[in-house]
Design an enzyme around this catalytic site. Structure first.
Site, PDB file in Angstrom:
ATOM      1  N   GLY A 306       0.818  -1.206   0.000  1.00  0.00           N
ATOM      2  CA  GLY A 306       0.000   0.000   0.000  1.00  0.00           C
ATOM      3  C   GLY A 306       0.848   1.249   0.000  1.00  0.00           C
ATOM      4  CB  SER A 307       0.013   4.649   1.135  1.00  0.00           C
ATOM      5  OG  SER A 307      -1.262   4.556   0.569  1.00  0.00           O
ATOM      6  CB  THR A 308       4.407   1.746   3.438  1.00  0.00           C
ATOM      7  OG1 THR A 308       3.923   0.533   2.889  1.00  0.00           O
ATOM      8  CG2 THR A 308       3.754   1.984   4.772  1.00  0.00           C
ATOM      9  CE  LYS A 310       0.201   6.676  -2.326  1.00  0.00           C
ATOM     10  NZ  LYS A 310      -1.024   6.960  -1.592  1.00  0.00           N
TER      11      LYS A 310
END
Lengths: 620, 173
Positions: A306-308, A310
């Site tokens: 997921g967004s980690t 990013k």
């Protein structure tokens, strides 16, 4: 004493000379013996044999003499240097162990071998079975009297009474002095810490063979008799391990999650300080553990992070220079690409700068950022950060990442916000360490590194990018999606990640979330990465039904950091002081620069200044 | 002459063989002693191993945390409990630092710490230094104002249980 009788001197042997053959042959000579013919030959031969005999004996005595000199003066090589009773193995540090102990970085025992006595009897030698049974049961109350008595009266030559007595029990039995009872000594692997660290240490089978974790990976070395007694030192700190397990377990319970895990890593050495996977089990009874609890979520499980991701995406764009920190992308409309629609979970519906894309966790902005870098370079970057290879760690339970079969623009977009590429949490923690430590990727390890030795590693990122990433991660906790990870007294920076798990049909399940929070602290001088995963948490009343990472994993990270920072010797700072805020400031386009000299509204009066300590840490 | 030599040789033979046997017995005795010592050593080491395992078991962090929280009213160290020595203020009854030595920057009492200039280490020892140690037990004492009798009773009960030595945890099986 006939041997030593004196022989009279100057007496010629009495020979009876034969009459000379012809007197004319020897005129005027005294009486001499002259032998000829067969007699002369016989005499010569015997004299020759005598000489040989003497020579042989002399040689033998000479050899003996030489050997004597060699043994006494020169000391022969065949002479043992030490007494037969000396046991060189007893010169080792601890008792003879069939398997070395395993300790944590502070020497606390995680696994060791103990001599365990088992009690057996030779019933033929037991005189009074009934009396012996009653007395024995006083020492070992858990044994049934009737059964013991039956065993002792059985008349066999061997019966087990109890396997694996404690030293105290053995003493008690010994004190009874019942004839016919004997002990059989055997070694057994003991795990004094129980379930704490079980996924790291692993366990052995009944024969003492490592079949999981460190026990399996270092099986040969642990059994090596030449290293007996030298414990194997792990990089794990049991205190930190406990805090992590404690807090993650609380969070799992509170949010009714199915599992979770956490990892703490030293960003400058790659040493894993804590590795927790829950649920776990007691290594003394691995047979009773479920498959689920034996599964190591940190190193074996692969997840869409997921967004980690990013964090990696932003670092990548800044490292390639495809966008500047002041640059940004339009995130006002969702992206439609093939069958996907890329939306934002926290939509701002406007142009967003790079810091804003990161702190508000914008999928649209991240996707556009990745497209500017391009699939080729993205793949190359992920390879460089170790995201595409099976990580090397001293455990047999290591999962390989799931890489998309084709890597085109669509994949580039989804990978930018953590979908389409599944990696182990260990890989994310390792890569995040590199992002905040100045750009050096250190291979992770579970073995304590010798102090003062530079850890292996290679530069994967420019230093300046790493500096910026620290500030951006701090921004997420200060103003973005990770506010609940704040720990008073410590500058925590991190990134939330909430992904939907893939269901059986291959689609995403909106109800089954996988939460991650990856943090570094203290961000003014980072030392450790703390990463926590919560698997399928359910929203609670107190979180308004939310079960995203900002509500579950982030506060857990904050609590963990609050508890472990004093143990790890991280000095607290006044995180709201103007100097600190100025040092960690990131300019966001369109926002006015704050007045650093003004006190912050929610400032907590901290009582600490630790400039000198910071300097000390920085020089380490 | 020859007879004297022989006698000396015989005497020497007797002395040497006596010495040899003596030596041999002495070596045997010493070896037995060595074996005995080795056995005792090995036993001691085994005992040490058992005690180390026991210590490790009794100092499990979760066990200590439970005891510390329930019986000693301790709580986790927070950032506020940790103070750098340089950040400690001067004692008031020693007179103001200004009167003794020119040390500015420390006189103003309530400056936000980070805003203040780096505080110089005082040349003269600071009285009453109470820096909280970052102890390995990660607990700092909370002022236990009331120490009720129930608390003492509980401590006694736990100590008693420990002395009786419940072997439940040994996980021998």
């Amino acid at each position: 004493m006939g041997l030593f009788r004196r022989t009279p001197k100057n007496q010629p042997p009495k020979l009876k000379p034969r009459p000379p053959c012809t007197p004319a042959d020897m005129p005027g000579s005294p009486a001499m013996v002259r032998l000829e013919g067969a007699a002369k030959q016989a005499l010569d031969a015997s004299r020759g044999r005598l000489v040989i005999g003497i020579g042989l004996f002399s040689l033998a005595f000479l050899l003996l003499g030489g050997r004597l000199v060699e043994l006494t003066v020169l000391r022969g090589a065949s002479e043992p240097a030490v007494a037969r009773g000396f046991n060189p193995e007893l010169g080792a540090k601890t008792a003879l162990m069939e398997r070395q102990p395993i300790v944590d970085r502070n020497g606390q025992i995680l696994a060791t071998n103990l001599k365990i006595a088992s009690l057996y009897a030779d019933p033929r030698k037991v005189q009074n079975p009934a009396g012996a049974a009653t007395r024995l049961v006083q020492a070992l109350p858990e044994l049934p009297v009737g059964e013991v008595q039956a065993k002792l009266a059985s008349g066999k030559s061997f019966v087990w009474l109890k396997r694996g007595l404690t030293p105290r029990e053995q003493y008690e039995v010994n004190r009874l002095g019942i004839p016919g009872l004997y002990f059989h000594n055997e070694q057994r692997r003991i795990y004094p810490q129980g379930a704490l660290g079980v996924h790291v240490v692993g366990y052995t089978d009944i024969d003492g063979k490592g079949i999981s974790g460190i026990e399996q990976h270092f099986d040969e070395q642990l059994k090596d008799p030449t290293r007996t007694g030298d414990p194997l030192e792990l990089s794990i700190d049991l205190r930190v391990q406990h805090v992590m397990r404690d807090e993650v377990a609380k969070t799992i319970e509170y949010f009714n999650a199915i599992g979770g895990g956490g990892i703490v890593m030293d960003i400058y050495t790659g040493e894993i300080i804590s590795l927790v996977s829950l649920p776990d089990f007691d290594p003394a009874e691995p047979g009773t553990a479920s498959k689920e609890s034996r599964f190591n979520r940190i190193t074996l499980g692969v997840y869409e992070m997921g967004s980690t991701m990013k964090t990696l995406n932003t670092a990548m764009a800044l490292d390639y220079g495809s966008v500047k920190l002041s640059g940004g992308y339009d995130a006002s409309r969702p992206i439609q690409i093939s069958r996907f629609t890329i939306k934002d979970d926290h939509p701002k519906n406007r142009w967003l700068s790079v810091p804003e894309i990161f702190m508000y966790s914008s999928n649209i902005g991240s996707a556009k950022m990745a497209v500017d870098v391009g699939p080729e370079r993205q793949r190359e970057f992920m390879q460089r950060m170790g995201m595409l290879n099976k990580p090397a760690l001293e455990l047999p339970e290591i999962g390989a990442p799931l890489i998309p079969r084709q890597w085109k623009t669509v994949e580039t977009m989804t990978i930018s916000f953590g979908h389409g590429l599944s990696v182990t949490p260990l890989q994310l923690a390792t890569a995040t360490s590199a992002i905040i430590n100045g750009g050096v990727l250190h291979p992770p390890t579970l073995i304590k590194r010798p102090q003062g030795m530079p850890a292996p590693g290679r530069q994967v990122l420019r230093r300046e990018v790493s500096d910026v990433m620290r500030k951006l991660m701090l921004l997420v906790v200060d103003e973005g999606t990770g506010k609940k990870a704040a720990a008073e007294g410590y500058l925590v920076g991190g990134k939330t990640g909430t992904s939907e798990k893939v269901n059986d049909r291959g689609g995403y399940n909106k109800k089954a979330l996988f939460n991650t929070f990856v943090a570094g602290f203290p961000m003014n001088n980072p030392r450790y990465v703390v990463q926590i995963m919560i698997d399928e948490p359910k929203g609670q009343k107190s979180t308004y039904g939310f079960a995203t990472a900002g509500w579950t994993a982030a506060p857990t990270v904050g609590r963990v950091i609050n508890r472990i920072a004093p143990m790890l010797g991280v000095p607290p700072v006044d995180e709201n002081s103007p100097a600190m805020r100025q040092a960690m400031y990131v300019p966001i386009p369109g926002q006015p620069m704050p007045n650093f000299s003004a006190p912050v509204a929610n400032a907590v009066p901290a009582n600490v200044t630790v400039k000198t300590q910071e300097k000390k840490l920085a020089s380490q | 002459m020859s007879r004297g030599l022989s006698l000396i040789a015989l005497l020497l033979l007797a002395v040497v063989s006596f010495g040899l046997y003596q030596l041999s017995y002495e070596v045997q005795r010493l070896e037995e002693e060595l074996i005995e010592l080795n056995r005792a050593l090995s036993q001691e080491r085994e005992t040490i191993g058992v005690l180390q395992a026991e210590w490790s078991y009794l100092s499990r962090p979760d066990y200590l945390q439970d005891k510390a929280q329930r019986l000693l009213e301790m709580r986790s160290t927070t950032a506020k409990d940790i103070v750098a020595i340089e950040a400690l203020p001067w004692r008031q009854d020693r007179g103001t630092p200004n009167s003794q030595q020119p040390a500015p920057a420390v006189t103003a009492p309530a400056l936000p710490p980070m805003a203040a200039a780096p505080v110089p280490v005082p040349a003269q020892p600071v009285a009453a230094v109470t820096a909280a140690p970052a102890s390995s037990m990660q607990v700092a004492a909370k002022p236990a104002a009331e120490a009720p009798a129930a608390f003492d009773a509980e401590v006694a009960a736990v100590l008693g249980a420990m002395q009786r030595g419940n072997d439940k945890p040994r996980r021998a099986q």
